[in-house]
Write an enzyme that holds these catalytic residues in place. Structure first.
Site, mmCIF file in Angstrom:
data_model
loop_
_atom_site.group_PDB
_atom_site.id
_atom_site.type_symbol
_atom_site.label_atom_id
_atom_site.label_comp_id
_atom_site.label_asym_id
_atom_site.label_seq_id
_atom_site.Cartn_x
_atom_site.Cartn_y
_atom_site.Cartn_z
ATOM 1 N N ARG A 67 -9.165 4.668 -3.381
ATOM 2 C CA ARG A 67 -7.713 4.743 -3.132
ATOM 3 C C ARG A 67 -7.282 3.547 -2.298
ATOM 4 O O ARG A 67 -8.125 2.778 -1.837
ATOM 5 C CB ARG A 67 -7.365 6.047 -2.408
ATOM 6 N N CYS A 97 -3.253 -3.699 -6.428
ATOM 7 C CA CYS A 97 -2.665 -5.018 -6.207
ATOM 8 C C CYS A 97 -1.175 -4.824 -5.894
ATOM 9 O O CYS A 97 -0.476 -4.120 -6.604
ATOM 10 C CB CYS A 97 -2.819 -5.870 -7.465
ATOM 11 N N ASN A 132 0.663 6.116 0.936
ATOM 12 C CA ASN A 132 -0.149 6.652 2.024
ATOM 13 C C ASN A 132 -0.915 5.522 2.685
ATOM 14 O O ASN A 132 -1.584 4.738 2.013
ATOM 15 C CB ASN A 132 -1.148 7.689 1.498
ATOM 16 N N GLU A 133 -0.778 5.430 3.986
ATOM 17 C CA GLU A 133 -1.571 4.493 4.777
ATOM 18 C C GLU A 133 -1.770 3.133 4.095
ATOM 19 O O GLU A 133 -2.897 2.711 3.820
ATOM 20 C CB GLU A 133 -2.937 5.104 5.129
ATOM 21 N N GLU A 179 -0.159 12.957 10.553
ATOM 22 C CA GLU A 179 -1.487 13.569 10.384
ATOM 23 C C GLU A 179 -2.194 13.592 11.725
ATOM 24 O O GLU A 179 -2.030 12.682 12.541
ATOM 25 C CB GLU A 179 -2.363 12.739 9.439
ATOM 26 N N LYS A 228 -14.769 16.730 1.664
ATOM 27 C CA LYS A 228 -14.944 18.184 1.645
ATOM 28 C C LYS A 228 -15.475 18.748 2.953
ATOM 29 O O LYS A 228 -15.384 19.949 3.186
ATOM 30 C CB LYS A 228 -15.816 18.620 0.465
ATOM 31 N N PHE A 229 -16.024 17.883 3.820
ATOM 32 C CA PHE A 229 -16.491 18.394 5.115
ATOM 33 C C PHE A 229 -15.572 17.990 6.268
ATOM 34 O O PHE A 229 -15.951 18.054 7.427
ATOM 35 C CB PHE A 229 -17.940 17.955 5.368
HETATM 36 C C1 GLA Z 1 -6.194 9.517 6.528
HETATM 37 C C2 GLA Z 1 -5.566 9.808 5.186
HETATM 38 C C3 GLA Z 1 -5.830 11.194 4.698
HETATM 39 C C4 GLA Z 1 -7.254 11.607 4.983
HETATM 40 C C5 GLA Z 1 -7.508 11.482 6.461
HETATM 41 C C6 GLA Z 1 -8.902 11.935 6.867
HETATM 42 O O1 GLA Z 1 -5.380 9.651 7.599
HETATM 43 O O2 GLA Z 1 -4.186 9.549 5.151
HETATM 44 O O3 GLA Z 1 -5.584 11.209 3.316
HETATM 45 O O4 GLA Z 1 -8.124 10.793 4.290
HETATM 46 O O5 GLA Z 1 -7.399 10.138 6.823
HETATM 47 O O6 GLA Z 1 -9.114 11.801 8.242
HETATM 48 ZN ZN ZN Z 2 -3.097 -9.075 -6.626
#
Ligand code: GLA
Ligand code: ZN
Length: 672
Positions: A114, A118, A152-153, A306, A355-356
């Site tokens: 993820r 580009c 996201n991020e 978050e 998952k953990f």
């Molecule tokens: C980030 C992401 C989330 C997840 C968390 C896990 O902040 O935005 O999708 O991956 O980390 O800590």
């Molecule tokens: Zn590029």
């Protein structure tokens, strides 16, 4: 703009990956009950849902998201809807390989993971605009929708594909207009690096600092440009729904001070590493610094989009939160200006990389767990703090933290390269204010209005643009108090060294010029004397010549009795200079004295024990004990109302380990 208005208070919520549970509908039913139990009033949905929303080009499946919206709405929750560009569907990479990033060696990255698209790809931008348009048209008027969570991020990982390189060259043409001025700015006479055509420029030469810095700036700008492109349909179709994107902990290669100017609400993802050291105080200070930076970006409340309800799964060792820490850490965010406490994530994934990673609902699948109870407790506390939503804190002091300076300093080859620690040094200065309970902003030199502050600290501002130098000069001459340190004002915005003395363009303001910066090795421990005390000098020490400033601290004979700390009156203000890196004890003492001397607002509590943080926001005082032991705090003469128990409180209180108390000043009968 405060989204708190939608829920009449603070938000309490989580990322909700509804689509991961479609085959277990009974779990989804339970969610609704558990959310009410935990006072959850908002969910962020759709963060990585692209392949579930658009299974092939133009084939949309919105039914599950419709259902999610309606069920949450009926259950009383609001929704933050994400655009799905954080992760791309396989069909997209297969059909249009250009959406995948290219490394410097020309190899396209394989599909997967993820946050790796580009940012210039025309095909990716088109696909994002298409899906975002659909989302805005379909959910824009849904009564549950309160905010857009774009992608996201985002990060600043560079892409070297032909589209990105062409965009970079255009960016350079705009900045420099001619190759001559580019060659001058990049100092290409060095090592025969002169460019004679724009096409020769390839951003992978760490020996040309101007080039590297511009590439970092471009990558950050490109990300903002991408964000603007994918936000366009949202802004057009739903002009009344505010837009945010979740920032991360600095530094991820983005200039957040600049980015902040393009969002309606700041949000960020907060993952402190609690309990990884015997003392949580330093981590609390660091976290406070990041929160305050978020509050300072736009000078208003932000969202903690978050945080981990338990432990994460991406650290070498991630510790479960000890009793009290969950509420403490959540309240810390609110105390520093967050209008929300949100988690990643509501329900722990069954499969995949995370998952953990702890979630509000674990694999056990019930509300009868320690983590759930702590989240529910936090929900009930948050509910009692609705008066705090949207409120601000009066701030008179600021520490400057500049992303671009961090990049330039990172690229630089100094005489001491080990332990440059730019961010750490900024946090060290900020720590003095945190410990004294003095509110402090964390600002960018280019965008902040210096005149709002009484005291500004400029730690290691190695790259000082001519514009910022002028702002500093004006700030001090109008009566401001500035503190600069070693390694300040060495290069200009093109990363070219100032000629004629540093801090560049400000030697008259600080009343000194640096002749050279010495390196201190680990085995050495030079000292300076100030106020009758001996203080340790580490890492770097400037040899300065005074031209107007007076020495307040002087190195001992091992360092030739040179000035170590100076002050210079300039206009109506004062410019201080600290010539060397020091230990925290000096920093704490120095800023306390400075705040007293220059009447920077102090904390209402006279004594704050180590490890305790005191913050005021909207007339509410948050006292937070980051110690793993009981700690006594004296409230002085005032009488307060405990906002959680409604009891009257005065005198001395005992905070449990990781305990908090939230107090409003009690009004006496007849008092307004
Ligand atoms: C980030 C992401 C989330 C997840 C968390 C896990 O902040 O935005 O999708 O991956 O980390 O800590
Ligand atoms: Zn590029």
């Amino acid at each position: 703009m405060s989204v708190g208005q939608f829920v009449g208070g603070l938000l309490h919520g989580a990322d909700y990956n509804y689509e991961q549970w479609l085959d277990l509908p009974e779990q989804l039913d339970k969610d609704l009950v558990y959310m009410r139990e935990a006072e959850i009033n908002v969910l962020a949905v759709g963060v990585f849902s692209w392949s579930m929303l658009e299974s092939d080009e133009g084939i949309y499946n919105f039914e599950w998201l419709d259902q999610c919206f309606d069920r949450l709405h009926k259950n009383g929750q609001k929704i933050i809807l994400a655009t799905p560009s954080g992760s791309k569907p396989a069909w997209l990479s297969e059909k249009y390989p250009e959406v995948c990033q290219m490394a410097a060696d020309g190899i396209r990255q394989p599909h997967g993971g993820r946050h790796n698209h580009c940012r210039s790809s025309v095909k990716y931008r088109e696909a994002c605009v298409r899906i975002n348009t659909r989302l805005a048209e379909r959910y824009g008027t849904h009564p549950a929708l309160i905010l857009w969570h774009v992608s996201n991020e985002y990060n600043g990982i560079p892409c070297f594909c032909p589209q990105c390189l062409a965009a970079f060259r255009d960016w350079l043409k705009k900045r420099y207009e001619t190759l001559d001025s580019l060659n001058a700015a990049w100092y290409t006479a060095f090592w025969s690096h002169r460019f004679t055509s724009w096409e020769q420029i390839f951003p992978a030469d760490p020996s040309i600092h101007g080039l590297m810095l511009d590439w970092q700036r471009f990558t950050s700008d490109r990300t903002i440009d991408f964000f603007l492109a994918e936000s366009e349909p949202l802004r057009r179709i739903t002009p009344d729904i505010p837009v945010t994107t979740n920032f991360q902990m600095p530094d991820v290669g983005l200039d957040y001070h600049k980015f902040a100017g393009y969002v309606d609400i700041i949000s960020w993802d907060n993952y402190p590493k609690w309990h990884c050291a015997p003392d949580d105080g330093p981590e609390a200070i660091k976290t406070g610094f990041f929160h305050d930076m978020c509050r300072s970006y736009l000078g208003k409340p932000f969202l903690m989009m978050e945080s981990g309800p338990g432990a994460n799964s991406w650290q070498g060792i991630s510790k479960k939160k000890k009793k009290g820490m969950h509420l403490l850490s959540s309240i810390q965010a609110v105390a520093h200006g967050s209008d929300s406490v949100q988690y990643f994530q509501w329900r722990q994934s069954r499969g995949g990389q995370e998952k953990f990673h702890d979630a509000v609902i674990s694999h056990l699948g019930t509300d009868d767990t320690r983590i759930f109870r702590e989240v529910a407790e936090t929900g009930s506390v948050i509910k009692k703090l609705s008066a705090v939503a949207g409120t601000d804190t009066k701030v008179q002091a600021a520490v400057v933290y500049d992303f671009q300076n961090g990049w330039a300093l990172g690229n630089a080859q100094l005489q001491r390269n080990t332990g440059k620690n730019y961010q750490k040094e900024c946090i060290a200065q900020y720590g003095a204010f945190w410990k004294a309970g003095i509110p402090c902003d964390v600002i960018g030199p280019e965008y902040a209005d210096f005149e709002r502050y009484r005291l500004i600290v400029f730690p290691m501002l190695y790259m000082l643009s001519e514009k910022t130098a002028e702002k500093i000069r004006a700030f001090i001459s109008h009566g401001g108090v500035a503190v600069a340190t070693y390694l300040t004002g060495i290069v200009n915005e093109s990363d070219l060294c100032y000629i004629g003395g540093t801090p560049g363009n400000l030697t008259d303001v600080f009343g000194l010029a640096v002749e050279e910066t010495k390196t201190i090795a680990y085995y050495e421990a030079p000292e300076f004397v100030m106020n009758g005390n001996n203080w340790k000098a580490t890492h770097y020490a400037d040899r300065i010549r005074l031209c107007g400033a007076k020495a307040l601290g002087v190195f001992t004979s091992s360092f030739e009795e040179l000035p170590a700390v100076t002050a210079c009156e300039y206009g109506k203000g004062t410019a201080y200079y600290i010539c060397t890196r020091t230990r925290q004890a000096f920093i704490d003492w120095f800023y306390r004295e400075l705040c007293k001397k220059h009447s920077v607002d102090s904390c209402v509590l006279r004594e704050i024990p180590a490890g305790v943080s005191v913050r005021e926001r909207g007339g509410v005082m948050f006292i937070m004990n980051f110690n793993c032991r009981e700690t006594t705090v004296s409230l002085g003469e005032n009488v307060y109302r405990d906002m959680l128990t409604e009891e009257s409180i005065s005198g001395t209180i005992l905070l449990p380990p990781y305990g908090i108390i939230i107090l409003a000043k009690k009004r006496e009968p007849g008092e307004k």
